[in-house]
Design an enzyme around this catalytic site. Structure first.
Site, PDB file in Angstrom:
ATOM      1  N   LYS A   1       0.820  -1.214   0.000  1.00  0.00           N
ATOM      2  CA  LYS A   1       0.000   0.000   0.000  1.00  0.00           C
ATOM      3  C   LYS A   1       0.853   1.264   0.000  1.00  0.00           C
ATOM      4  O   LYS A   1       0.475   2.274  -0.603  1.00  0.00           O
ATOM      5  CB  LYS A   1      -0.987  -0.003   1.169  1.00  0.00           C
ATOM      6  CG  LYS A   1      -2.071  -1.057   0.991  1.00  0.00           C
ATOM      7  CD  LYS A   1      -3.337  -0.781   1.748  1.00  0.00           C
ATOM      8  CE  LYS A   1      -4.420  -1.763   1.293  1.00  0.00           C
ATOM      9  NZ  LYS A   1      -5.653  -1.672   2.015  1.00  0.00           N
TER      10      LYS A   1
ATOM     11  N   LYS B   1      -5.328  -9.538  -6.684  1.00  0.00           N
ATOM     12  CA  LYS B   1      -6.505  -9.689  -5.809  1.00  0.00           C
ATOM     13  C   LYS B   1      -7.625  -8.751  -6.251  1.00  0.00           C
ATOM     14  O   LYS B   1      -7.357  -7.607  -6.621  1.00  0.00           O
ATOM     15  CB  LYS B   1      -6.065  -9.335  -4.384  1.00  0.00           C
ATOM     16  CG  LYS B   1      -7.074  -9.604  -3.300  1.00  0.00           C
ATOM     17  CD  LYS B   1      -6.488  -9.226  -1.935  1.00  0.00           C
ATOM     18  CE  LYS B   1      -6.656  -7.755  -1.645  1.00  0.00           C
ATOM     19  NZ  LYS B   1      -7.495  -7.418  -0.503  1.00  0.00           N
TER      20      LYS B   1
ATOM     21  N   LYS C   1     -10.969  -3.113  -3.708  1.00  0.00           N
ATOM     22  CA  LYS C   1     -11.789  -1.903  -3.787  1.00  0.00           C
ATOM     23  C   LYS C   1     -11.085  -0.785  -4.527  1.00  0.00           C
ATOM     24  O   LYS C   1     -11.716   0.058  -5.152  1.00  0.00           O
ATOM     25  CB  LYS C   1     -12.070  -1.392  -2.372  1.00  0.00           C
ATOM     26  CG  LYS C   1     -12.878  -2.302  -1.507  1.00  0.00           C
ATOM     27  CD  LYS C   1     -13.022  -1.600  -0.150  1.00  0.00           C
ATOM     28  CE  LYS C   1     -13.582  -2.519   0.893  1.00  0.00           C
ATOM     29  NZ  LYS C   1     -12.836  -2.438   2.156  1.00  0.00           N
TER      30      LYS C   1
HETATM   31  N1  AQP Z   1     -10.230 -10.383  -3.043  1.00  0.00           N
HETATM   32  C1  AQP Z   1     -10.601 -10.840  -1.852  1.00  0.00           C
HETATM   33  N2  AQP Z   1     -10.914 -12.152  -1.703  1.00  0.00           N
HETATM   34  C2  AQP Z   1     -11.305 -12.636  -0.480  1.00  0.00           C
HETATM   35  N3  AQP Z   1     -11.414 -11.857   0.616  1.00  0.00           N
HETATM   36  C3  AQP Z   1     -11.113 -10.549   0.505  1.00  0.00           C
HETATM   37  N4  AQP Z   1     -11.126  -9.529   1.375  1.00  0.00           N
HETATM   38  C4  AQP Z   1     -10.738  -8.378   0.752  1.00  0.00           C
HETATM   39  N5  AQP Z   1     -10.473  -8.639  -0.536  1.00  0.00           N
HETATM   40  C5  AQP Z   1     -10.697  -9.974  -0.729  1.00  0.00           C
HETATM   41  C6  AQP Z   1     -11.510  -9.667   2.771  1.00  0.00           C
HETATM   42  O1  AQP Z   1     -12.561  -8.755   3.035  1.00  0.00           O
HETATM   43  C7  AQP Z   1     -12.467  -8.338   4.395  1.00  0.00           C
HETATM   44  C8  AQP Z   1     -12.580  -6.851   4.464  1.00  0.00           C
HETATM   45  O2  AQP Z   1     -11.498  -6.259   3.777  1.00  0.00           O
HETATM   46  P1  AQP Z   1     -11.104  -4.779   4.142  1.00  0.00           P
HETATM   47  O3  AQP Z   1     -12.201  -3.892   3.791  1.00  0.00           O
HETATM   48  O4  AQP Z   1     -10.706  -4.697   5.554  1.00  0.00           O
HETATM   49  O5  AQP Z   1      -9.848  -4.390   3.343  1.00  0.00           O
HETATM   50  P2  AQP Z   1      -8.977  -4.911   2.197  1.00  0.00           P
HETATM   51  O6  AQP Z   1      -8.503  -6.302   2.424  1.00  0.00           O
HETATM   52  O7  AQP Z   1      -7.900  -3.928   2.084  1.00  0.00           O
HETATM   53  O8  AQP Z   1      -9.982  -4.853   0.982  1.00  0.00           O
HETATM   54  P3  AQP Z   1      -9.623  -4.483  -0.471  1.00  0.00           P
HETATM   55  O9  AQP Z   1     -10.841  -4.637  -1.247  1.00  0.00           O
HETATM   56  O10 AQP Z   1      -8.445  -5.243  -0.948  1.00  0.00           O
HETATM   57  O11 AQP Z   1      -9.273  -2.945  -0.373  1.00  0.00           O
HETATM   58  P4  AQP Z   1      -8.026  -2.165  -0.931  1.00  0.00           P
HETATM   59  O12 AQP Z   1      -8.260  -2.009  -2.380  1.00  0.00           O
HETATM   60  O13 AQP Z   1      -8.098  -0.858  -0.186  1.00  0.00           O
HETATM   61  O14 AQP Z   1      -6.803  -2.948  -0.620  1.00  0.00           O
HETATM   62  C9  AQP Z   1     -11.154  -8.879   4.950  1.00  0.00           C
HETATM   63  O15 AQP Z   1     -11.424 -10.024   5.745  1.00  0.00           O
HETATM   64  C10 AQP Z   1     -10.395  -9.261   3.716  1.00  0.00           C
HETATM   65  O16 AQP Z   1      -9.508 -10.337   3.953  1.00  0.00           O
END
Ligand code: AQP
Length: 344
Positions: free
Chosen positions: A115, A207, A210
């Site tokens: 990040k 992955k 968001k």
């Molecule tokens: N691609 C994924 N597959 C399975 N699980 C996922 N999670 C996130 N992406 C995937 C799980 O969703 C929960 C909440 O995630 P979060 O909102 O805390 O943050 P994150 O992991 O940073 O989500 P993103 O979508 O990947 O956001 P960005 O783009 O900001 O990095 C967690 O349990 C996570 O494991």
């Protein structure tokens, strides 16, 4: 065997574009665990501000995640739904954990490296310390089980290390205060099912996320049926037909991803999906996947829209949840202060 009563805690960041990965990797698991455990589910807004957020978008995103929890089937009466910033004990315990965790441990965290990227010097201190706040989120409730996607495994291991070090550092004081050998449980990650790491629809090596600039890379929980159909039909694939058995998915990340998504939505396994679709080409498989995804996600999206149209109701759920969460957190925090040697 843990001596601690079983309790589930997990959180989702209100950072917009809630997607299928968040649903399959986390929120759908939250729903299932309600049958067997006391559950606390948190909209982790303090984590969201580790990167810049627009206040008007943040408030809407907090309500969106809350609506998603409820629309997916989390029951705010039998369990607890709240937003992190309404329970100050999260930040308070995070400070104490900043003094327990070691720099060397945090330096190993791959999510910070990804990040912060090349602009590390300009990343917030909060982004670096994110995992100590996450440990506090879980341990302020002395939670024993944490349903998460695979990307959070390393942070969970750090939470266990912090709990273990706190228990060791303060072992005498913990025993004197009557808490036995350990004040904190070592929380166990629950990383389960065929879709613990849902990949981008445009690139099977990344992955689903968001923050991906391409909206076509993910299925958002707010997408309508036409948008879901369009995104699935445009998803990247390879020229071969689907294999009949799971070893045939090796080296085919896009096929593996779509089969995993289908399996998770159908609540089966990849092997079940390949038994049904082995030998099929992608256009017919994608047709079936569209039907399944629309049948599962359509009602969730509609319910989210209905709930979001009533922000007063959502805010009440969060407020009431926070009162119940704070009652548990405050009691544990009082004990932590006593163990450390603070006067309260
Ligand atoms: N691609 C994924 N597959 C399975 N699980 C996922 N999670 C996130 N992406 C995937 C799980 O969703 C929960 C909440 O995630 P979060 O909102 O805390 O943050 P994150 O992991 O940073 O989500 P993103 O979508 O990947 O956001 P960005 O783009 O900001 O990095 C967690 O349990 C996570 O494991």
């Amino acid at each position: 065997m843990s001596l601690f009563p079983q309790r589930v805690f997990s959180g989702v960041q209100p950072t917009g574009n809630l997607h299928l990965g968040n649903y399959l990797g986390a929120i759908s698991r939250f729903v299932a665990l309600q049958q067997t455990h006391d559950c606390i589910y948190c909209v982790v807004d303090l984590h969201a501000i580790t990167v810049p957020q627009k206040p008007s978008e943040l408030v809407a995103n907090i309500r969106e995640v809350t609506a998603a929890f409820i629309a997916c089937g989390v029951d705010p009466k039998s369990h607890i739904i709240f937003n992190q910033s309404q329970v100050a004990e999260h930040a308070e315990l995070a400070w104490i954990f900043n003094c327990v965790a070691r720099m060397g441990w945090l330096n190993r965290m791959t999510q910070f490296k990804e990040k912060a990227g090349k602009d590390r010097e300009n990343a917030s201190v909060g982004l670096y310390a994110y995992p100590t706040l996450m440990a506090a989120d879980i341990l302020v409730y002395r939670a024993t089980h944490v349903p998460v996607g695979e990307d959070q495994k390393q942070h969970l291991e750090l939470a266990r290390d912090i709990a273990q070090k706190f228990n060791n550092d303060f072992s005498e004081s913990i025993a004197t205060a009557g808490y036995g050998e350990a004040f904190f449980p070592l929380p166990e990650p629950l990383i389960q099912g065929p879709a613990t790491r849902v990949m981008s629809l445009r690139d099977g090596s990344k992955k689903m996320s968001k923050s991906d600039p391409s909206d076509n890379s993910r299925i958002n929980l707010s997408d309508d049926a036409d948008t879901i159909a369009q995104k699935v039909r445009r998803a990247k694939t390879d020229p071969d037909v689907l294999p009949s058995e799971t070893p045939g998915l090796a080296g085919r990340p896009e096929a593996d991803n779509l089969v995993g998504i289908y399996a998770a939505l159908a609540e089966g396994s990849k092997a079940d999906v390949l038994r049904e679709f082995g030998g099929a080409n992608f256009s017919s498989f994608k047709g079936a996947l569209v039907d399944l995804a629309v049948a599962k996600l359509g009602p969730i999206g509609a319910d989210m829209r209905r709930l979001q149209a009533d922000p007063g109701y959502i805010d009440t759920v969060l407020r009431e949840g926070s009162v119940r969460a704070r009652a548990i957190a405050a009691q544990n925090m009082k004990a932590v202060k006593e163990v450390i040697g603070f006067i309260s």
